[in-house]
Write an enzyme that holds these catalytic residues in place. Structure first.
Site, short mmCIF file in Angstrom:
data_model
loop_
_atom_site.label_atom_id
_atom_site.label_comp_id
_atom_site.label_asym_id
_atom_site.label_seq_id
_atom_site.Cartn_x
_atom_site.Cartn_y
_atom_site.Cartn_z
CB VAL A 38 25.86 28.05 -22.16
CG1 VAL A 38 24.37 28.30 -21.96
CG2 VAL A 38 26.82 28.46 -20.51
CG ASP A 50 19.45 25.53 -16.05
OD1 ASP A 50 20.37 24.81 -15.76
OD2 ASP A 50 19.47 25.90 -15.65
CB SER A 95 28.05 40.04 -10.65
OG SER A 95 27.76 40.02 -9.03
CB VAL A 125 19.58 38.07 -6.29
CG1 VAL A 125 18.26 38.16 -6.30
CG2 VAL A 125 20.44 39.30 -7.29
CE1 TYR A 172 28.67 34.61 -10.46
CE2 TYR A 172 29.37 36.54 -9.11
CZ TYR A 172 28.68 35.60 -9.84
OH TYR A 172 27.84 36.20 -9.93
N1 NAD Z 1 21.82 35.21 -7.01
C1 NAD Z 1 22.75 36.24 -6.95
O1 NAD Z 1 23.31 36.77 -5.32
C2 NAD Z 1 23.39 37.50 -8.43
C3 NAD Z 1 23.77 38.23 -7.41
C4 NAD Z 1 24.32 38.74 -8.91
C5 NAD Z 1 23.98 38.41 -10.25
N2 NAD Z 1 23.51 37.52 -10.21
C6 NAD Z 1 24.02 37.11 -11.75
O2 NAD Z 1 22.76 36.55 -12.15
C7 NAD Z 1 22.56 35.65 -12.92
C8 NAD Z 1 21.21 34.16 -12.63
O3 NAD Z 1 21.61 33.70 -11.47
P1 NAD Z 1 20.56 33.08 -10.01
O4 NAD Z 1 21.13 34.13 -8.73
O5 NAD Z 1 18.80 33.10 -10.86
O6 NAD Z 1 21.52 31.54 -10.17
P2 NAD Z 1 20.74 29.77 -10.06
O7 NAD Z 1 22.43 29.63 -9.23
O8 NAD Z 1 19.44 30.07 -9.40
O9 NAD Z 1 20.69 30.06 -11.65
C9 NAD Z 1 21.45 29.71 -12.07
C10 NAD Z 1 21.07 28.48 -13.50
O10 NAD Z 1 22.37 28.47 -14.57
C11 NAD Z 1 22.32 26.78 -14.24
N3 NAD Z 1 24.03 26.70 -15.41
C12 NAD Z 1 24.86 26.34 -14.10
N4 NAD Z 1 26.11 26.29 -15.55
C13 NAD Z 1 24.90 25.98 -16.78
C14 NAD Z 1 25.79 25.41 -18.10
N5 NAD Z 1 26.80 25.57 -17.66
N6 NAD Z 1 24.77 25.87 -18.92
C15 NAD Z 1 23.44 26.24 -18.96
N7 NAD Z 1 23.27 26.24 -18.07
C16 NAD Z 1 23.76 26.95 -16.48
C17 NAD Z 1 22.36 26.28 -13.45
O11 NAD Z 1 22.10 24.84 -13.34
C18 NAD Z 1 20.84 26.91 -13.05
O12 NAD Z 1 19.11 26.66 -12.75
C19 NAD Z 1 23.67 34.77 -13.03
O13 NAD Z 1 24.07 35.36 -14.22
C20 NAD Z 1 24.78 35.38 -12.14
O14 NAD Z 1 25.75 35.14 -11.96
C21 NAD Z 1 23.46 36.91 -9.16
#
Ligand code: NAD
Length: 260
Positions: A63, A40, A141, A187, A154
């Protein structure tokens, strides 16, 4: 959370492990005895993830930086064992109308959400293919199938993840490597705070957000069924079908909900 994530001599690599679903997966797999590489950009988040959880090694990695990703993968394989499973969960979600968002934001969103998936896939896939086993889990997503107002940046990044993962899965359909793309609706994770900090689409209020555990369970069920696409949550698959079969009606509904 399945315990079928490989032997304890292998490792699991998770991006976005400093928060949300990546954190939950890291903790649960580590508690089940797996060695987890948690990547992260959020160092404090990583420390919290690993706190009181054995078997988690943290890597402060962006990343979007391919060399840094390769270095973390190399270090993971030499210190924790061959990578058996990958969760590509890192992402950002700043929302807004296209005219209101800075151009850098589009580039950054694509760099993290799409290029990040490409970087980690390119760094880990050769090992998975060589060993001819394992799982690659890419987080897209529902917004990677249904374009939504305020979500051009996004959504485009997630459409890209969907296309990338679909092609990848077909290129390796004869291998034992299981390639899965998870496409959740909203989520309950800190990611939603980024929408609260920018624009909150009214469509997010159409149903209660899923629990992160629901998504991880849906991934496990999808892995068992060998699914390519997983749509967690009631109604997600129906929404996906609606958009494919009735795009005009879907847009009408989106406009009605958002009031624009
Ligand atoms: N939460 C939602 O509503 C939702 C819905 C659909 C899809 N998603 C997808 O699920 C996945 C997980 O999301 P989440 O809800 O747990 O989000 P979150 O924000 O809780 O976690 C995402 C993590 O990614 C890290 N991150 C951001 N940029 C980064 C980088 N350049 N390098 C490394 N790490 C980086 C952030 O620091 C964070 O810790 C994501 O791909 C998100 O797009 C989430």
């Amino acid at each position: 959370m399945t315990n079928e994530a490989g032997s304890r001599d292998e490792s699991i690599l998770i991006t976005g492990a400093g928060s949300g679903m990546g954190r939950l997966a890291a903790r649960q797999l580590a508690d089940a005895g797996h060695r987890v590489a948690a990547l992260d950009v959020n160092e404090a988040g990583l420390l919290e993830t690993a706190e009181q959880h054995q078997n988690i090694r943290t890597f402060h990695v962006d990343v979007t930086d391919y060399d840094a990703v390769v270095a973390a993968v190399t270090e993971t394989e030499s210190s924790l064992g061959p990578i058996r499973r990958v969760y590509n969960a890192a992402a950002i979600m700043p929302l807004g109308r296209v005219v209101d968002q800075e151009v850098e934001l589009f580039h950054r969103t694509m760099a993290v959400n799409y290029n990040g998936v490409v970087n980690v896939t390119k760094a880990t896939l050769p090992g998975l293919l060589e060993r001819n086993r394992g799982e690659l889990i890419n987080f897209a997503s529902l917004a990677g199938w249904i374009p939504l107002i305020y979500m051009a940046a996004y959504g485009a990044s997630k459409f890209a993840v969907v296309a990338f993962t679909e092609v990848l899965a077909h290129e390796h359909q004869d291998s034992n490597v299981n390639i899965l793309c998870v496409c959740p609706p909203p989520v309950k994770t800190p990611l939603l705070d980024q929408a609260r900090a920018t624009v909150w689409p009214k469509i997010f209020d159409q149903g209660a957000p899923l629990e992160p555990q629901d998504v991880l369970d849906a991934i496990d069920a999808g892995l068992e069924r060998n699914d390519l696409f997983v749509f967690p949550g009631r109604g997600s698959r129906l929404a996906w079908r609606m958009r494919r079969w009735l795009p005009g009606a879907t847009w009408k509904r989106i406009h009605a909900i958002e009031g624009v």
